[in-house]
Each structure stands twice: as structure tokens, then as C-alpha cells.
Design an enzyme around this catalytic site. Structure first.
Site, PDB file in Angstrom:
ATOM      1  CG  HIS A 151     -19.710 -19.581  -8.628  1.00 49.31           C
ATOM      2  ND1 HIS A 151     -19.265 -18.777  -9.659  1.00 49.31           N
ATOM      3  CD2 HIS A 151     -19.400 -20.851  -8.997  1.00 49.31           C
ATOM      4  CE1 HIS A 151     -18.736 -19.526 -10.611  1.00 49.31           C
ATOM      5  NE2 HIS A 151     -18.791 -20.787 -10.223  1.00 49.31           N
ATOM      6  CB  SER A 281     -22.167  -2.547  17.325  1.00 52.54           C
ATOM      7  OG  SER A 281     -23.286  -1.734  17.066  1.00 52.54           O
ATOM      8  NE  ARG A 295      -8.428   0.465  11.153  1.00 56.15           N
ATOM      9  CZ  ARG A 295      -8.032   0.295  12.406  1.00 56.15           C
ATOM     10  NH1 ARG A 295      -6.752   0.043  12.669  1.00 56.15           N
ATOM     11  NH2 ARG A 295      -8.888   0.373  13.402  1.00 56.15           N
ATOM     12  NE  ARG A 321      10.846  18.270 -13.943  1.00 54.50           N
ATOM     13  CZ  ARG A 321      10.833  18.133 -12.612  1.00 54.50           C
ATOM     14  NH1 ARG A 321      11.844  18.566 -11.888  1.00 54.50           N
ATOM     15  NH2 ARG A 321       9.826  17.547 -12.000  1.00 54.50           N
TER      16      ARG A 321
END
Length: 476
Positions: A151, A281, A295, A321
């Protein structure tokens, strides 16, 4: 170049090998290989297809006259028949027998299966490379104690290597799924307009055995052991759903790893690679953001959501189809493979460059270990004649007081000092300090790691020892 939309999966993330598999060139070259296989099989089964015609088709197998096909498609609005026409322009002798008896799905669907199968093999290779790299990491750090969390709250200690085995185990489950999917790869074959092969039964004058042999020969010539026994016009779209489900599983495993590394980077215990000139940054020059694992998580989320596309398509096909699969399938399947390719490249890159900070781990462990060691301390006191219930209550009181110092006052954990000062326990602070060696509390983690690597991982990697090491290219 800069005025049209271009998928980031092509321009930024996936590598050249995977992108080529879903290229126009790969598709149209495979169409021509299938037309040659069909002609060869029909020739061998006695239809009026000559070796001279087959040789002509083979001579122009790869020099595709795209401009002729494109011009023809503007007239007839049909991509397959445009390429049949363009092939016939190059092969005038073979022109009458190109695509003989077949439907568009003969080249379209068989090509899709071939491309997905080859793409799965590439995914398989990259999975193995990630497992191999993670195994080295697990072996290197199998004895390094670190605080485990349940947790995301401090729990019993484990080791860095043991935690890595959990990531490996997920990937091995994914590898099993890839292997299974590859083991049952089949082509559509040449089934005709509604899957009844009526045109071929007509061509072979009612000889059903030759119709069946045609499928067997096509499969063999294209490197497959079998075709689907039955179909409508297309192969069952459930195949696309199954394959993307496998890719979704890989994305799930990668996202779990990504989340763990990002949390560990926040704790300053493990960091993903950070290059010398990398900017973390635009505003905060000191930051080292976990952009590669972020990412991974972002792309994984896309794949997991994308895997619903073929599931819904498979469930919505009517009878033999409908064409509502086409536009969706053209996007969802390639993009799932390109995204997983990018994910595995990132996974391998991050794993190869993970930075571990044992001192930070030790510092965090020593802050939490006094609480975790209380059961051992209590049992030692009972052995010396103490009352277990009385000792338990005293430890509870001391633990709550020490916790208040840490949480409310921002002080250091002084639980050991409190216990050492309590005559009921009959133990010195020096004796307690000796009990705080983290390796005493990791249980079987080092042995589990070694056993898992030897018994489970090594036999799997041994099957793939021919796969050469590669350095994944990360574009941004």
C-alpha cells in the site's frame, strides 16, 4: 514536411525495423509473393499456369511500379485491382493468370497475418533482451537490502534483486503468451468470396482434394504449416483481438515497472539513466525527471486502450464479413505494435542504465527497522523470562511515542533508546543496535532471487542464446 500530421510513433518512438514491417513497401512486396505462391500452387496442381509466367512474375517481384498502381487506383478506386493491373503491365505474359480465382482478401488478409507474425517475432526478441538485462540487474543486487512497501506503506525489507524478479516474472508471462500465439500462426489461404472456395472448386472441375491441397501449398510456400480450416471471406478478426491482447499484457508489465521506478526515483533510491547534457525541467535546472519511464507509462496506457479496438471489431463482424473492420484495423494494429516496440526499447534502455543508491536505502531502512524489529526484541525478552502480554503493551506505548516524535516533531526515531531505557526488557542500546543489521530482516529474498534466476530465467534465456545484444536507439 511540417504541414501534415505525422504519427509520433513513426517520427519519435518506434525504430526502423518495426516501422518497415508496417510500410507500404513491405505490404505490396508481400502481395506479390502471395501472387507468385498462388501461381506456383496452381501450376503444380495442373491449372493452365506456365513456368514461363511464374518466372516473369518472379523477375518483377520487388521492382514495384507504384506510379502505375497509383494512377490506376484513381480510376478504379480499388487498391488490390490497381496492383494486379500494375503487375500485369510489367508481366504481360503472366497478366491473364495473376490473382486467378482469388479475392482481395487473399493478398490483404494473408499479408496482414504475415506482417503481424513477423512483428510478434520482433517483439519476442526485444522481450528476451529486456529479460536478459533485468536478470543481470537482479543478480548484481540480489543481496542489497531495501525497504519493501505494501500500500506504499513501509513493510518488511526485501532486496533490490528480489524486487527485480517480480518485473522479470511478468515479462516471462508475456513471453509465454507471445510464444503461444506464434506457435499457432496460420494463414487464411485462398478461401474465396464467402469462404466456400467455390471459384477454386470450379477451376479444379469439382476436385475438392485439389482445392484443399492449394491451401496447403500456399501455406508451405509462404513459410507456414497450415491455413485456417474454415473462414468467411476474411480470417476471424478474433485473431487481431488475441494478438493485441498479448501486446496489452506487455504494456501492463512495462507500466508496472515504470511506476515502480518513478516511485523509487522520488524516494532517491533508484534512478533511470540521466545523460550528461539532458535537461530535466525548463524552469527547475536541478530536476532529474524520470521522463523515460513516464513515456513508458504513457505509451502503455495507449496500447491498453487500443487493444479494445480489435475486440470490438471482432464482436461486430456480420456473417461472412463486413467492411467496418478496415479503417479501424489499419490504424489500431500497426500502432499497437509500434507503441510496444517503443516501450520495449525504453524498457531496455532504462534497465541497462539504472542507478542504485544503497546509502539512501540503508538510511530509510534504519529509520523504519526499529519498528519492524520489535517482534524480535519482544521474543528475546520473553526468552529471558518476560511476560509476552506485558512486553507487547509496553512496546505499543513506546512505538506510538516514537512515531509522534517522527511525525509531529520531525525528529529521529528514538524507539530503541526508549526500549533500552525500559528495565522490563533488560537490554542495552548497544545490543539493540547490533540487531539493526538490515540483512537480518530480508528473509529468503537473496535465495529466492538466485533460485529464480537459475531455475526459471536461465532455461528460458538458453532457448534464445542466439539473439545478439543490441543497443536500443532512444530518439528523444
Amino acid at each position: 514536411m511540417h504541414t501534415n500530421y505525422e504519427s509520433p510513433l513513426s517520427s519519435r518512438y518506434a525504430d526502423e525495423e518495426m516501422k518497415y514491417l508496417f510500410s507500404e513497401e513491405k505490404k505490396f512486396r508481400t502481395w506479390r509473393k502471395l501472387w507468385i505462391a498462388l501461381a506456383q500452387a496452381e501450376h503444380e496442381l495442373g491449372l493452365p499456369v506456365t513456368q514461363e509466367q511464374i518466372d516473369e512474375l518472379t523477375a518483377h517481384q520487388d521492382d514495384i511500379n507504384y506510379e502505375v498502381a497509383q494512377a490506376r487506383e484513381k480510376e478504379v478506386r480499388h487498391d488490390v485491382m490497381s496492383h494486379v493491373y500494375a503487375y500485369g503491365v510489367q508481366c504481360p505474359k503472366a497478366k491473364p493468370i495473376i490473382h486467378l480465382g482469388a479475392t482481395s482478401c487473399y493478398v490483404g488478409d494473408n499479408t496482414d497475418i504475415i506482417i503481424m507474425t513477423e512483428a510478434l517475432r520482433l517483439v519476442q526478441k526485444k522481450l528476451v533482451l529486456v529479460v536478459r538485462a533485468l536478470s543481470r540487474f537482479a543478480e548484481q543486487h540480489k543481496d542489497q537490502p531495501t525497504l519493501a512497501f505494501t500500500h506504499f506503506q513501509p513493510a518488511q525489507p526485501t532486496t533490490v534483486g528480489k524486487r527485480a524478479t517480480l518485473w522479470i516474472q511478468d515479462l516471462l508471462m508475456d513471453l509465454e503468451d507471445v510464444e503461444y500465439q506464434l506457435s499457432k500462426a496460420k494463414l487464411l489461404g485462398s478461401k474465396g468470396t464467402t469462404g466456400t472456395q467455390a471459384s477454386f472448386l470450379e477451376l479444379f472441375d469439382g476436385d475438392y482434394e485439389k482445392v484443399r491441397e492449394l491451401d496447403r501449398k500456399i501455406a508451405e510456400k509462404m513459410g507456414y504449416s497450415a491455413c485456417f480450416a474454415v473462414s468467411g471471406q476474411t480470417y476471424s478478426r478474433k485473431l487481431d483481438s488475441q494478438i493485441l491482447s498479448v501486446l496489452s499484457g506487455i504494456a501492463q508489465s512495462a507500466a508496472k515497472f515504470s511506476n515502480d521506478i518513478r516511485l523509487l526515483q522520488h524516494l532517491k533510491e533508484v534512478e533511470e539513466p540521466f545523460e550528461k547534457n539532458q535537461i530535466g525541467s525548463s524552469a527547475m535546472a536541478y530536476k532529474r525527471n524520470p521522463m523515460r519511464t513516464e513515456r513508458m507509462a504513457s505509451l502503455a496506457r495507449y496500447v491498453i486502450a487500443d487493444s479494445l479496438n480489435p475486440a470490438m471489431t471482432a464482436s461486430a463482424q456480420w456473417f461472412e464479413r463486413t467492411l467496418d473492420d478496415s479503417a479501424n484495423k489499419r490504424i489500431s494494429v500497426p500502432e499497437a505494435f509500434l507503441a510496444v516496440d517503443a516501450i520495449l526499447n525504453l524498457y531496455r534502455n532504462v534497465t541497462d542504465g539504472l542507478v542504485v543508491y544503497p546509502k539512501v536505502m540503508e538510511q530509510r531502512l534504519r529509520r523504519e527497522l526499529p519498528f519492524m524489529a520489535t517482534e524480535n526484541i519482544m521474543m528475546d525478552a520473553v526468552k529471558r523470562g518476560g511476560d509476552r502480554q506485558q512486553l507487547h503493551e509496553r512496546i505499543r506505548v513506546h512505538s506510538m511515542a516514537a512515531s509522534r516524535v517522527v511525525k509531529e516533531e520531525g525528529g529521529e526515531n528514538d524507539l530503541l533508546e526508549r526500549i533500552a531505557g525500559d528495565s522490563l526488557f533488560g537490554v542495552t542500546l548497544e545490543e539493540l543496535e547490533k540487531m539493526m543489521e538490515p540483512s537480518r530482516y530480508v528473509g529468503c529474498a537473496p535465495l529466492q532471487t538466485a533460485g529464480f534466476l537459475h531455475d526459471v530465467v536461465e532455461p528460458v534465456l538458453a532457448k534464445y542464446q542466439e539473439i545478439a545484444e543490441e543497443t536500443p536507439e532512444i530518439n528523444v
